[in-house]
Design an enzyme around this catalytic site. Structure first.
Site, short mmCIF file in Angstrom:
data_model
loop_
_atom_site.label_atom_id
_atom_site.label_comp_id
_atom_site.label_asym_id
_atom_site.label_seq_id
_atom_site.Cartn_x
_atom_site.Cartn_y
_atom_site.Cartn_z
N GLU A 96 41.46 36.39 44.12
CA GLU A 96 40.64 37.58 44.17
C GLU A 96 39.64 37.57 43.01
O GLU A 96 39.96 37.15 41.90
CB GLU A 96 41.53 38.81 44.06
CG GLU A 96 42.65 38.74 45.08
CD GLU A 96 42.82 40.02 45.85
OE1 GLU A 96 42.65 41.07 45.22
OE2 GLU A 96 43.12 39.96 47.04
N CYS A 132 35.00 39.93 37.44
CA CYS A 132 36.34 39.59 36.96
C CYS A 132 36.83 38.39 37.77
O CYS A 132 36.95 38.47 38.99
CB CYS A 132 37.25 40.80 37.17
SG CYS A 132 38.96 40.49 36.72
N CYS A 139 50.33 33.69 39.23
CA CYS A 139 50.53 33.65 37.78
C CYS A 139 52.00 33.47 37.46
O CYS A 139 52.86 34.02 38.15
CB CYS A 139 50.01 34.92 37.12
SG CYS A 139 50.04 34.83 35.31
N CYS A 143 54.49 39.40 33.81
CA CYS A 143 54.39 40.73 33.21
C CYS A 143 54.94 41.74 34.24
O CYS A 143 54.56 41.69 35.41
CB CYS A 143 52.95 41.06 32.85
SG CYS A 143 52.23 39.85 31.72
N CYS A 146 52.63 43.98 36.61
CA CYS A 146 51.50 43.31 37.28
C CYS A 146 51.87 42.84 38.68
O CYS A 146 52.86 42.14 38.87
CB CYS A 146 51.06 42.14 36.42
SG CYS A 146 49.79 41.13 37.20
N CYS A 362 42.91 46.87 37.24
CA CYS A 362 43.66 45.99 36.37
C CYS A 362 45.12 45.85 36.78
O CYS A 362 45.80 46.83 36.99
CB CYS A 362 43.63 46.56 34.96
SG CYS A 362 42.61 45.63 33.90
S1 SF4 Z 1 49.04 40.62 33.66
FE1 SF4 Z 1 49.56 39.54 35.58
S2 SF4 Z 1 47.96 37.97 35.85
FE2 SF4 Z 1 47.89 38.68 33.68
S3 SF4 Z 1 49.26 37.25 32.56
FE3 SF4 Z 1 50.53 39.00 33.14
S4 SF4 Z 1 51.46 38.38 35.12
FE4 SF4 Z 1 49.71 37.00 34.75
#
Ligand code: SF4
Length: 374
Positions: A96, A132, A139, A143, A146, A362
């Site tokens: 994206e 962006c 990933c 986190c 996220c 975000c």
């Molecule tokens: S916020 Fe999401 S995309 Fe960014 S480093 Fe953490 S897990 Fe990865």
């Protein structure tokens, strides 16, 4: 983790393109012509490069070279002007990329604050725009707030795939830097510092080829400390943002497991050591999660933690998403948090969420097809 292997031109440096030309028996200036066609004119097909002789174009085709511009698979328009693109590469993987006209009320990308620009380009409703971009398919950083983390990581993007996202969006929007003011943020899917070489190669191509100054490019990291030091030593480097999100190790390790590898002491030390240019500030990003990290005590602890670092804090009220347990804090808690930081001498800004309705905000980026919300 593998990378897509394609015989593509996009992603090659001036030097590499010059070699492509020379191997085909062409004079060395063909490299510059290819470079400008790919990154400045952003052609979709080598056949369109009218400065090249037909014989060279034919030889490129015979050797299986293609431009390799990624395709827009789907496109979602938010009522605030944000556009979320699902961009597909040759192997079928997609990421994206988000277009945000007028940015997000945070930094303007060049060290100034947004919102004080009065001149508008004729016939246009935005003064500046931010793209962006993603650096990986998925990933691995995990986190807890996220949506991208739910995917895991599939592969790194090549430099060409990173630059290609920008070229595709610029073409779709009919925008051309440097005449048009465009900022780039590496805040999409992926952790750029876990794909460091491709990320840095892409940055150099964006600066030297596409015409976006390094001062208008920002990379955000979850805290891969050794790469922060590497970035500080780069001759051409974007600005640095650190995704902090907690004021002590106990909470940060819970929200961002990467903190167990590089804790706050190491991370803040790297931030202090980071060589900033004149007037440049480092950015700490802090996603406020209701009842988790948004108390007055957390704000005071955060002020203490980063005291003396030449930095500002961007506060982002959590953007909710399916499969994530956290909630958005009330506006007065966000404002209170900001006030405490400012009183502690830390510049703090509240970022306006962009494209929440299309899951472009975000931490909300995830394969659109898997979300099935639009
Ligand atoms: S916020 Fe999401 S995309 Fe960014 S480093 Fe953490 S897990 Fe990865």
């Amino acid at each position: 983790m593998g990378e897509a292997k394609q015989n593509v031109l996009l992603g090659l440096t001036l030097q590499e393109l010059t070699e492509v030309g020379e191997e085909a028996g062409q004079p060395s200036y063909r490299g510059r012509q290819l470079f400008e066609a790919l990154y400045s004119q952003r052609v979709e097909d080598a056949e369109q490069i009218s400065t090249l002789p037909q014989s060279f174009r034919l030889s490129l085709a015979q050797k299986g070279f293609s431009v390799g511009l990624p395709k827009i698979e789907r496109k979602f328009l938010s009522n605030d002007g944000t556009v979320r693109y699902l961009i597909a590469f040759a192997d079928g993987d997609s990421v994206e990329t988000v277009w945000m006209p007028e940015g997000d009320d945070g930094e303007a990308g060049d060290g100034s604050e947004a919102g004080n620009e009065v001149e508008r380009a004729a016939g246009r409703t935005w003064n500046r725009a931010t793209i962006c971009v993603s650096s990986q398919v998925g990933c691995a950083v995990d986190c807890q707030f996220c949506l991208t983390a739910l995917l895991g990581v599939k592969r790194n993007l090549t430099a060409g795939e990173i630059v290609g996202q920008v070229c595709t969006v610029l073409n779709d929007q009919g925008v051309s830097p440097p005449q048009d003011r465009v900022n780039i943020v590496f805040m999409g899917m992926g952790e750029p510092f876990l794909n460091y070489e491709n990320f840095m190669k892409a940055v150099c191509l964006l600066v030297e080829g596409v015409g976006i100054p390094e001062s208008r490019i920002t990379v955000s990291t979850a805290g891969i400390v050794p790469r922060i030091y590497d970035l500080g030593a780069e001759p051409v480097r974007p600005k640095l943002a650190i995704s902090l999100n907690a004021s002590n190790d106990e909470l940060r390790s819970r929200l961002m497991p990467i903190n167990r590898k590089w804790n706050l002491e190491k991370l803040v030390a790297a931030a202090r050591d980071f060589p900033l240019r004149n007037r440049e500030k480092l950015t700490f990003e802090y996603v406020l999660l209701d009842g988790v990290n948004d108390s007055a005590e957390s704000a005071r602890e955060l002020g203490e933690l980063i005291r003396g670092v030449r930095a500002k804090v961007n506060l982002i009220a959590f953007n909710p998403g399916p499969g994530i347990a956290f909630q958005t804090p009330a506006q007065d808690r966000v404002t209170q948090f900001q006030k405490i930081l400012i009183a502690a001498g830390v510049p703090a800004f509240i970022r306006r969420p962009r494209g929440r309705d299309i899951y472009a905000a975000c931490g909300q980026l995830k394969r659109t097809v898997e979300l099935a919300v639009c």
